[in-house]
Structures are given as structure tokens and as C-alpha cells.
Enzyme design. Structure first.
Site, PDB file in Angstrom:
ATOM      1  CD  GLU A 134      67.103  39.452  40.604  1.00  0.00           C
ATOM      2  OE1 GLU A 134      66.293  38.657  40.953  1.00  0.00           O
ATOM      3  OE2 GLU A 134      67.105  39.703  39.362  1.00  0.00           O
ATOM      4  CB  CYS A 135      62.243  37.861  45.171  1.00  0.00           C
ATOM      5  SG  CYS A 135      62.618  36.366  44.502  1.00  0.00           S
ATOM      6  N   GLY A 136      65.432  37.750  46.128  1.00  0.00           N
ATOM      7  CA  GLY A 136      66.246  37.080  47.156  1.00  0.00           C
ATOM      8  C   GLY A 136      66.645  35.765  46.705  1.00  0.00           C
TER       9      GLY A 136
END
Length: 172
Positions: A134-136
């Protein structure tokens, strides 16, 4: 901000040196700031269970209590798979990123996105060789903010620099 300006301010390849700080600076903090400025109460996402990993069991509706005020996340495509999305896009003339026609099944940052090969899942083109999924944007906001603050403190300790000097390196 251009890539050159970002790197002049934060150093080159921050995503390799500290992926969480990078994600916080370029995605998480700007998205949270926009949500607050617009008084947004719901975030509509395109996350799908068929994407696997952390997304495999996402509900249609989530309450993100890691932000204040809490925000609803509406995962409208949670029950769809990749083909259902594409069927809908084609049938309804929905605009899409042209990279999807070049073998990219999932599009993210230029440095962490690659076309997928035959037989690979759509998310395998993201963060190749890393355990990251996940990118955050879909992580705990308070934890991301805390990680960013800790990185700033480590930088001050390592450099023996003042908070003002640190601010010029890391931004806010």
C-alpha cells in the site's frame, strides 16, 4: 512540485531511503489536508478484494478512526474483479490511464510501477522486490504522521542540526 524541486528539498530517491516518509509527504499529508479543507466526510476508493494482500477482506464501508474527525471509506468496487471493472469502463466510456493499455494493470508512482507479465496478479507491478503493498493512503494516518515526526527527530539527532534546519530539509 516537480521531481527536481522535491529532490532538491528532500534529497534524491527518498522513496528508497524512507518509503513511509515519502508516502506521507507526497500522498498522505496532502490528501488529509485536502479532506480537511473541503470538509470531506467520505472517501470513495477503487480498492477491490480481488487485488489481494491487505485488500482481500476489505468491507464495502469502513470507518477510519485514525483521523479526526473520523472519515468513512466507501470501497464501491470491493466485490468486483479486474475484468468487471474493465467491462464497465468500456461499456460506459470511462476515462482511464493510457498506461493500462501498455501492460500496466495497476498504476502508481513512476518509480514503483511496472507493467505486469503474463500470469502475474495486477498488483505485482507495484513495488517489485519489496514487501510493501500500500502507498500509505489506506494506512493508519496517525501512525504515518508519527513515523514522519520520528524521522524528523532522527535527522536532527544524526545531524546535530536545529529544528529550523531540519524543517528546511524535510518541509513541514
Amino acid at each position: 512540485m516537480s521531481t527536481a524541486a522535491f529532490e532538491a528539498h528532500h534529497g534524491e530517491r527518498l522513496w528508497e531511503r524512507d518509503a513511509d516518509v515519502y508516502d506521507y509527504l507526497v500522498k498522505v499529508e496532502p490528501a488529509r489536508r485536502a479532506a480537511l479543507e473541503l470538509s470531506a466526510q467520505v472517501l470513495i476508493t477503487g480498492r477491490r478484494r480481488s487485488q489481494g494482500a491487505a485488500r482481500a477482506n476489505i468491507p464495502i464501508l469502513e470507518i477510519d478512526e485514525s483521523v479526526s474527525p473520523p472519515m468513512l471509506k466507501l470501497n464501491v468496487l470491493a466485490a468486483w474483479d479486474y475484468d468487471q471493472v474493465w467491462d464497465y469502463v468500456r461499456a460506459n466510456g470511462v476515462p482511464y490511464n493510457p498506461l493500462l493499455e501498455k501492460g500496466y494493470k495497476s498504476v502508481g508512482d513512476w518509480h514503483s510501477t511496472a507493467p505486469t507479465k503474463a500470469g502475474q496478479s495486477e498488483r505485482e507491478g507495484r513495488w517489485a522486490g519489496q514487501e510493501k503493498t500500500e502507498c500509505g493512503l489506506h494506512k493508519d494516518y496517525l501512525k504515518m504522521k508519527s513515523n514522519y515526526a520520528a524521522a524528523k527527530r532522527r535527522k536532527v539527532a544524526a545531524d546535530g542540526s536545529s529544528a529550523a534546519a531540519l524543517s528546511s530539509l524535510f518541509g513541514k
